[in-house]
Design an enzyme around this catalytic site. Structure first.
Site, PDB file in Angstrom:
ATOM      1  N   ASP A 276      -6.453  12.465 -15.149  1.00 11.98           N
ATOM      2  CA  ASP A 276      -7.153  13.323 -16.041  1.00 11.98           C
ATOM      3  C   ASP A 276      -8.981  13.494 -15.646  1.00 11.98           C
ATOM      4  O   ASP A 276      -9.559  13.594 -16.593  1.00 11.98           O
ATOM      5  CB  ASP A 276      -8.320  11.182 -16.812  1.00 11.98           C
ATOM      6  CG  ASP A 276      -8.557  10.286 -16.196  1.00 11.98           C
ATOM      7  OD1 ASP A 276      -8.297  10.063 -15.098  1.00 11.98           O
ATOM      8  OD2 ASP A 276      -9.945  10.068 -16.188  1.00 11.98           O
TER       9      ASP A 276
ATOM     10  N   ASP B 239      -5.819   6.321  -8.948  1.00 12.59           N
ATOM     11  CA  ASP B 239      -7.825   6.348  -8.745  1.00 12.59           C
ATOM     12  C   ASP B 239      -9.034   6.551  -8.692  1.00 12.59           C
ATOM     13  O   ASP B 239      -8.183   7.901  -7.475  1.00 12.59           O
ATOM     14  CB  ASP B 239      -8.089   5.097  -7.667  1.00 12.59           C
ATOM     15  CG  ASP B 239      -7.882   3.621  -8.227  1.00 12.59           C
ATOM     16  OD1 ASP B 239      -7.398   3.321  -9.885  1.00 12.59           O
ATOM     17  OD2 ASP B 239      -6.985   2.648  -7.406  1.00 12.59           O
TER      18      ASP B 239
ATOM     19  N   LYS C 115     -16.741   8.721  -7.115  1.00 10.75           N
ATOM     20  CA  LYS C 115     -17.842   8.896  -6.354  1.00 10.75           C
ATOM     21  C   LYS C 115     -18.009   9.688  -4.691  1.00 10.75           C
ATOM     22  O   LYS C 115     -16.974   9.380  -4.437  1.00 10.75           O
ATOM     23  CB  LYS C 115     -19.182   7.281  -5.585  1.00 10.75           C
ATOM     24  CG  LYS C 115     -19.837   6.322  -6.829  1.00 10.75           C
ATOM     25  CD  LYS C 115     -20.457   5.682  -6.574  1.00 10.75           C
ATOM     26  CE  LYS C 115     -20.469   5.338  -7.294  1.00 10.75           C
ATOM     27  NZ  LYS C 115     -20.889   3.593  -7.559  1.00 10.75           N
TER      28      LYS C 115
ATOM     29  N   GLU D  26       1.109  -1.346  -0.064  1.00 12.47           N
ATOM     30  CA  GLU D  26       0.087  -0.233  -0.265  1.00 12.47           C
ATOM     31  C   GLU D  26       0.835   1.185   0.112  1.00 12.47           C
ATOM     32  O   GLU D  26       2.015   1.200   0.808  1.00 12.47           O
ATOM     33  CB  GLU D  26      -0.647  -0.202   1.184  1.00 12.47           C
ATOM     34  CG  GLU D  26      -2.180   0.767   0.922  1.00 12.47           C
ATOM     35  CD  GLU D  26      -1.825   2.119   2.164  1.00 12.47           C
ATOM     36  OE1 GLU D  26      -2.846   3.022   0.968  1.00 12.47           O
ATOM     37  OE2 GLU D  26      -1.073   2.886   1.821  1.00 12.47           O
TER      38      GLU D  26
HETATM   39  C1  SAM Z   1      -5.743   3.818 -12.290  1.00 13.65           C
HETATM   40  S1  SAM Z   1      -4.175   2.624 -12.176  1.00 13.65           S
HETATM   41  C2  SAM Z   1      -2.972   3.552 -12.842  1.00 13.65           C
HETATM   42  C3  SAM Z   1      -2.178   3.053 -12.991  1.00 13.65           C
HETATM   43  C4  SAM Z   1      -0.484   3.653 -13.892  1.00 13.65           C
HETATM   44  N1  SAM Z   1      -0.261   4.558 -12.924  1.00 13.65           N
HETATM   45  C5  SAM Z   1      -0.814   4.528 -14.897  1.00 13.65           C
HETATM   46  O1  SAM Z   1      -1.107   5.327 -15.111  1.00 13.65           O
HETATM   47  O2  SAM Z   1      -0.754   3.494 -15.932  1.00 13.65           O
HETATM   48  C6  SAM Z   1      -3.934   3.199 -10.310  1.00 13.65           C
HETATM   49  C7  SAM Z   1      -3.293   2.733  -9.543  1.00 13.65           C
HETATM   50  O3  SAM Z   1      -2.904   2.185  -8.281  1.00 13.65           O
HETATM   51  C8  SAM Z   1      -2.966   1.170  -7.785  1.00 13.65           C
HETATM   52  N2  SAM Z   1      -3.364   0.988  -6.536  1.00 13.65           N
HETATM   53  C9  SAM Z   1      -4.983   1.809  -5.619  1.00 13.65           C
HETATM   54  N3  SAM Z   1      -4.072   2.031  -4.418  1.00 13.65           N
HETATM   55  C10 SAM Z   1      -3.558   1.737  -3.513  1.00 13.65           C
HETATM   56  C11 SAM Z   1      -1.953   1.627  -2.696  1.00 13.65           C
HETATM   57  N4  SAM Z   1      -3.015   2.407  -2.080  1.00 13.65           N
HETATM   58  N5  SAM Z   1      -1.426   1.426  -2.748  1.00 13.65           N
HETATM   59  C12 SAM Z   1      -1.068   0.560  -3.982  1.00 13.65           C
HETATM   60  N6  SAM Z   1      -1.316   0.973  -4.637  1.00 13.65           N
HETATM   61  C13 SAM Z   1      -2.654   0.569  -5.343  1.00 13.65           C
HETATM   62  C14 SAM Z   1      -3.748   0.154  -8.225  1.00 13.65           C
HETATM   63  O4  SAM Z   1      -4.129  -1.185  -7.699  1.00 13.65           O
HETATM   64  C15 SAM Z   1      -3.788   0.622  -9.825  1.00 13.65           C
HETATM   65  O5  SAM Z   1      -3.283   0.065 -10.329  1.00 13.65           O
END
Ligand code: SAM
Length: 196
Positions: free
Chosen positions: A142, A106, A110, A83
């Protein structure tokens, strides 16, 4: 043989020793939420003089990064399955990171999920602790509303100074960015710097 790109934690409370992890004293950059690692791997290849730690929680994505870093013999990439908030707060040495890249995190669109967004004042303060003086946070999304709240989070944290965007024209595109570009979606970027 190059060392494995995977970071195996022997102690979840022990901060990293970067020279021990990478085998050199080069500047360290982070890719927080690295996804499939398209950016991390291409960027590390483009910048052999830096060390890059990719942090990602999904095992399948981590495995892809590991495999490709090994196949492409990228000795300056390490990948940590954990994490990212915990990583920044508990595992990174203070004052040690040159650039933290946060790309297309992410968006949690919402309203009731907004507290789950990574960019909160508390996280920004933790990140500022691990940045070097002059170190940077580079943020890309985005999502227009997330962009607004992220800027507000950094303002509220009051530990980083807003600077003009970096020159991203030669940056490799992240996996999500390639998808979003193909859809014609806008991209928002901001850069903040820790005072020297
Ligand atoms: C929307 S994706 C974007 C991935 C990459 N940065 C890209 O632009 O292609 C967000 C990534 O963050 C990871 N992620 C989300 N919350 C996380 C957390 N708390 N700790 C580590 N990774 C996390 C997700 O698994 C995902 O692979």
């Amino acid at each position: 043989m190059d060392p494995s790109p995977s970071v195996i934690l022997s102690d979840i409370c022990q901060r990293f020793d970067w020279p021990a992890l990478f085998g050199n004293q080069n500047p360290v950059e982070l890719d927080l939420g690295a996804g499939d690692g398209g950016f991390a791997l291409a960027y590390a290849k483009q910048h052999p003089q830096i060390n890059l730690l990719a942090v990602e929680r999904l095992l399948g994505r981590v495995r892809k990064i590991e495999k490709r870093a090994t196949r492409f013999k990228l000795g300056n990439v390490r990948v940590l399955r954990l994490e990212f908030g915990y990583t920044v707060r508990y595992l990174l040495p203070p004052g040690s990171v040159s650039i933290a890249h946060i790309m297309f995190p992410d968006p949690w669109p919402k309203r009731r999920h907004w507290p789950r967004r990574l960019m909160q004042p508390e996280f920004v303060r933790d990140l500022a602790v691990v940045l070097k003086p002059g170190g940077e946070l580079r943020f890309t999304t985005d999502h227009a509303h997330y962009f607004e709240t992220a800027q507000q989070a950094v303002t509220d944290a009051a530990v980083l100074r807003r600077e003009p965007e970096w020159d991203w024209s030669n940056d490799p595109k992240t996996d999500f960015q390639q998808t979003f570009d193909a859809e014609g979606r806008a991209t928002y970027r901001a850069r903040w710097v820790k005072a020297v």
